[in-house]
Design an enzyme around this catalytic site. Structure first.
Site, PDB file in Angstrom:
ATOM      1  N   CYS A 121      67.339  49.934  30.698  1.00 37.30           N
ATOM      2  CA  CYS A 121      67.713  48.765  31.488  1.00 37.30           C
ATOM      3  C   CYS A 121      69.080  48.306  31.003  1.00 37.30           C
ATOM      4  O   CYS A 121      69.613  48.803  30.009  1.00 37.30           O
ATOM      5  CB  CYS A 121      66.666  47.660  31.337  1.00 37.30           C
ATOM      6  SG  CYS A 121      66.777  46.382  32.631  1.00 37.30           S
ATOM      7  N   CYS A 123      69.762  44.716  30.909  1.00 35.61           N
ATOM      8  CA  CYS A 123      69.732  43.275  30.644  1.00 35.61           C
ATOM      9  C   CYS A 123      70.067  42.906  29.201  1.00 35.61           C
ATOM     10  O   CYS A 123      70.676  41.861  28.954  1.00 35.61           O
ATOM     11  CB  CYS A 123      68.387  42.677  31.049  1.00 35.61           C
ATOM     12  SG  CYS A 123      66.964  43.324  30.160  1.00 35.61           S
ATOM     13  N   CYS A 131      69.673  42.710  35.073  1.00 35.59           N
ATOM     14  CA  CYS A 131      69.317  44.114  34.878  1.00 35.59           C
ATOM     15  C   CYS A 131      70.193  45.077  35.662  1.00 35.59           C
ATOM     16  O   CYS A 131      69.850  46.250  35.811  1.00 35.59           O
ATOM     17  CB  CYS A 131      67.852  44.327  35.256  1.00 35.59           C
ATOM     18  SG  CYS A 131      66.702  43.312  34.295  1.00 35.59           S
ATOM     19  N   LYS A 196      56.224  45.614  38.228  1.00 33.48           N
ATOM     20  CA  LYS A 196      56.717  44.623  37.265  1.00 33.48           C
ATOM     21  C   LYS A 196      56.948  43.305  37.992  1.00 33.48           C
ATOM     22  O   LYS A 196      57.813  43.205  38.864  1.00 33.48           O
ATOM     23  CB  LYS A 196      58.013  45.113  36.606  1.00 33.48           C
ATOM     24  CG  LYS A 196      58.551  44.175  35.542  1.00 33.48           C
ATOM     25  CD  LYS A 196      59.806  44.757  34.901  1.00 33.48           C
ATOM     26  CE  LYS A 196      60.363  43.857  33.824  1.00 33.48           C
ATOM     27  NZ  LYS A 196      61.600  44.415  33.221  1.00 33.48           N
ATOM     28  N   ARG A 206      62.307  37.558  25.651  1.00 36.58           N
ATOM     29  CA  ARG A 206      63.733  37.286  25.841  1.00 36.58           C
ATOM     30  C   ARG A 206      64.362  36.718  24.576  1.00 36.58           C
ATOM     31  O   ARG A 206      65.559  36.855  24.360  1.00 36.58           O
ATOM     32  CB  ARG A 206      63.915  36.363  27.044  1.00 36.58           C
ATOM     33  CG  ARG A 206      63.566  37.103  28.338  1.00 36.58           C
ATOM     34  CD  ARG A 206      63.529  36.246  29.565  1.00 36.58           C
ATOM     35  NE  ARG A 206      63.131  37.055  30.725  1.00 36.58           N
ATOM     36  CZ  ARG A 206      62.851  36.577  31.912  1.00 36.58           C
ATOM     37  NH1 ARG A 206      62.930  35.270  32.127  1.00 36.58           N
ATOM     38  NH2 ARG A 206      62.496  37.375  32.900  1.00 36.58           N
ATOM     39  N   ARG A 218      65.189  36.528  38.078  1.00 35.67           N
ATOM     40  CA  ARG A 218      65.091  37.945  38.460  1.00 35.67           C
ATOM     41  C   ARG A 218      64.165  38.166  39.656  1.00 35.67           C
ATOM     42  O   ARG A 218      63.650  39.258  39.860  1.00 35.67           O
ATOM     43  CB  ARG A 218      64.616  38.760  37.248  1.00 35.67           C
ATOM     44  CG  ARG A 218      65.640  38.755  36.123  1.00 35.67           C
ATOM     45  CD  ARG A 218      65.172  39.492  34.901  1.00 35.67           C
ATOM     46  NE  ARG A 218      66.247  39.529  33.904  1.00 35.67           N
ATOM     47  CZ  ARG A 218      66.064  39.515  32.590  1.00 35.67           C
ATOM     48  NH1 ARG A 218      64.836  39.475  32.101  1.00 35.67           N
ATOM     49  NH2 ARG A 218      67.077  39.542  31.762  1.00 35.67           N
ATOM     50  N   GLU A 234      55.233  49.647  45.810  1.00 35.64           N
ATOM     51  CA  GLU A 234      56.163  49.967  44.729  1.00 35.64           C
ATOM     52  C   GLU A 234      55.711  51.223  43.975  1.00 35.64           C
ATOM     53  O   GLU A 234      56.512  52.126  43.693  1.00 35.64           O
ATOM     54  CB  GLU A 234      56.260  48.783  43.758  1.00 35.64           C
ATOM     55  CG  GLU A 234      57.037  47.596  44.292  1.00 35.64           C
ATOM     56  CD  GLU A 234      58.542  47.777  44.159  1.00 35.64           C
ATOM     57  OE1 GLU A 234      58.980  48.821  43.662  1.00 35.64           O
ATOM     58  OE2 GLU A 234      59.278  46.855  44.561  1.00 35.64           O
ATOM     59  N   LYS A 249      52.963  45.572  34.615  1.00 38.15           N
ATOM     60  CA  LYS A 249      53.464  44.552  33.687  1.00 38.15           C
ATOM     61  C   LYS A 249      53.606  43.220  34.419  1.00 38.15           C
ATOM     62  O   LYS A 249      54.227  43.190  35.484  1.00 38.15           O
ATOM     63  CB  LYS A 249      54.819  45.002  33.130  1.00 38.15           C
ATOM     64  CG  LYS A 249      55.458  44.034  32.157  1.00 38.15           C
ATOM     65  CD  LYS A 249      56.813  44.538  31.680  1.00 38.15           C
ATOM     66  CE  LYS A 249      57.425  43.585  30.670  1.00 38.15           C
ATOM     67  NZ  LYS A 249      58.771  44.000  30.245  1.00 38.15           N
ATOM     68  N   SER A 275      54.800  39.900  25.799  1.00 44.19           N
ATOM     69  CA  SER A 275      55.066  38.977  24.694  1.00 44.19           C
ATOM     70  C   SER A 275      54.334  37.650  24.828  1.00 44.19           C
ATOM     71  O   SER A 275      53.828  37.109  23.838  1.00 44.19           O
ATOM     72  CB  SER A 275      56.574  38.732  24.592  1.00 44.19           C
ATOM     73  OG  SER A 275      57.081  38.164  25.796  1.00 44.19           O
ATOM     74  N   TYR A 314      52.186  44.662  21.231  1.00 47.43           N
ATOM     75  CA  TYR A 314      52.667  44.212  19.925  1.00 47.43           C
ATOM     76  C   TYR A 314      51.512  44.108  18.928  1.00 47.43           C
ATOM     77  O   TYR A 314      51.751  43.936  17.733  1.00 47.43           O
ATOM     78  CB  TYR A 314      53.357  42.854  20.068  1.00 47.43           C
ATOM     79  CG  TYR A 314      54.484  42.874  21.070  1.00 47.43           C
ATOM     80  CD1 TYR A 314      55.754  43.317  20.714  1.00 47.43           C
ATOM     81  CD2 TYR A 314      54.281  42.470  22.395  1.00 47.43           C
ATOM     82  CE1 TYR A 314      56.793  43.355  21.640  1.00 47.43           C
ATOM     83  CE2 TYR A 314      55.305  42.502  23.324  1.00 47.43           C
ATOM     84  CZ  TYR A 314      56.559  42.948  22.945  1.00 47.43           C
ATOM     85  OH  TYR A 314      57.573  42.997  23.863  1.00 47.43           O
TER      86      TYR A 314
END
Length: 325
Positions: A121, A123, A131, A196, A206, A218, A234, A249, A275, A314
């Site tokens: 990406c 971004c 992006c 996404k 971020r 976005r 998609e 996501k 996150s 994570y």
């Protein structure tokens, strides 16, 4: 009561071993991909304040980090770069010596067996935080594709095993597939961020990736959280264009979408446990409001039940320790 006729489902729940015997979904270390944030410089471990336990690390700490991951049974990492310098066209994303490219080389030299998934990406590398290429306040689609192809080829040249484009530009899979093929990387698979959403759950990321848009949002290229059928359109496009994996996501608020994608397509489905989902659990656990281990295992098992083959999370290190007892 003797004349009542009913099913006795509890027979299969009587003991822990009985429950293990009939369990339908299981978590294995082979399921997990661990996101890693790499920064330029030396001797740097920057804790991400909104993501307890997550750090930005410099290249010299990568071998130590990889050794820890491998010792825990984690075989794949998703690399994000945090460069020192940014510009309007995200040059660092496709520079030969960009931070992700350099990190990939370090990892592959130290532990060739570790699977490196390169986030593709712009971004993190643009001074405006979007992006793609921006002109007159608009994110340009086709002009952005050219730079994303350059980024993907550069990452493959550095040794990335999988390219994971997250930009949500129309046609990004077919453009990257063609670019990789023409550069001699037909063997490199694409793990597409196929579905996404423009989600509020990305906030802590971020902070970690220093990728907050400097204007607007976005929503013109990421999906509306209210839409379900759009996700299938998609994903269908990405399948037709040559994707090898399909990411959904975020994960937790979109398990219905995950199941739809699993039912519709026969490619590996990847849940991204993002996150915001991570930080909420960590914050509640730190306040003593929940049993973190129980919540994490239930949540990730839910992704498997919803149809995920793989999980980007994570929590991968924590789960490794849970599963090892």
């Amino acid at each position: 009561m003797s004349d009542l006729q009913f099913k006795r489902h509890r027979r299969l729940r009587r003991t822990p071993f009985m429950r293990d015997l009939v369990r339908e979904n299981h978590l294995r270390m082979d399921d997990f991909i661990y996101p890693l944030f790499v920064v330029e410089g030396e001797k740097t471990r920057n804790p991400v304040s909104s993501m307890p336990g997550v750090e930005q690390i410099s290249l010299d700490y990568l071998p130590q980090e990889v050794d820890e991951l491998l010792s825990l049974g984690i075989k794949a990492i998703l690399l994000f770069g945090v460069p020192n310098d940014k510009d309007s066209v995200g040059t660092g994303a496709y520079h030969t010596h960009g931070i992700v490219q350099e990190a990939t080389r370090v990892i592959k030299k130290h532990a060739p067996e570790m699977l490196v998934v390169a986030d593709t990406c712009l971004c993190e590398y643009t001074d405006h935080g979007h992006c793609g290429v921006v002109a007159n306040g608009d994110v340009l689609n086709d002009e952005s594709l050219e730079l994303l192809v350059k980024s993907a080829v550069s990452q493959a040249e550095a040794g990335a095993d999988i390219i994971a484009p997250s930009n949500m530009m129309d046609g990004f899979v077919i453009a990257i597939r063609q670019g990789l093929d023409e550069a001699g990387y037909r063997h490199i698979p694409i793990m597409s961020y196929a579905v996404k959403y423009a989600s509020a759950f990305y906030g802590p990321f971020r902070d970690a990736a220093d990728s907050t848009p400097q204007f607007g949002d976005r929503k013109t290229y990421q999906m509306d959280p209210a839409n379900r059928l759009e996700a299938l359109r998609e994903a269908q496009s990405d399948v037709e264009e040559g994707a090898d994996f399909l990411i959904v996501k975020p994960g937790l608020p979109y398990m219905d979408i995950m199941r739809d994608v699993r039912n519709e397509f026969n490619l590996p489905v990847v849940a991204y446990n993002v996150s915001g989902e991570y930080s909420m659990v960590k914050a509640a656990a730190q306040n003593g409001w929940i049993d973190e281990k129980a919540i994490v295992l239930e949540m990730l098992t839910g992704f498997k039940r919803a149809g995920a083959d793989l999980i980007i999370t994570y929590f991968a290190k924590d789960v490794a320790k849970y599963l090892q007892g």
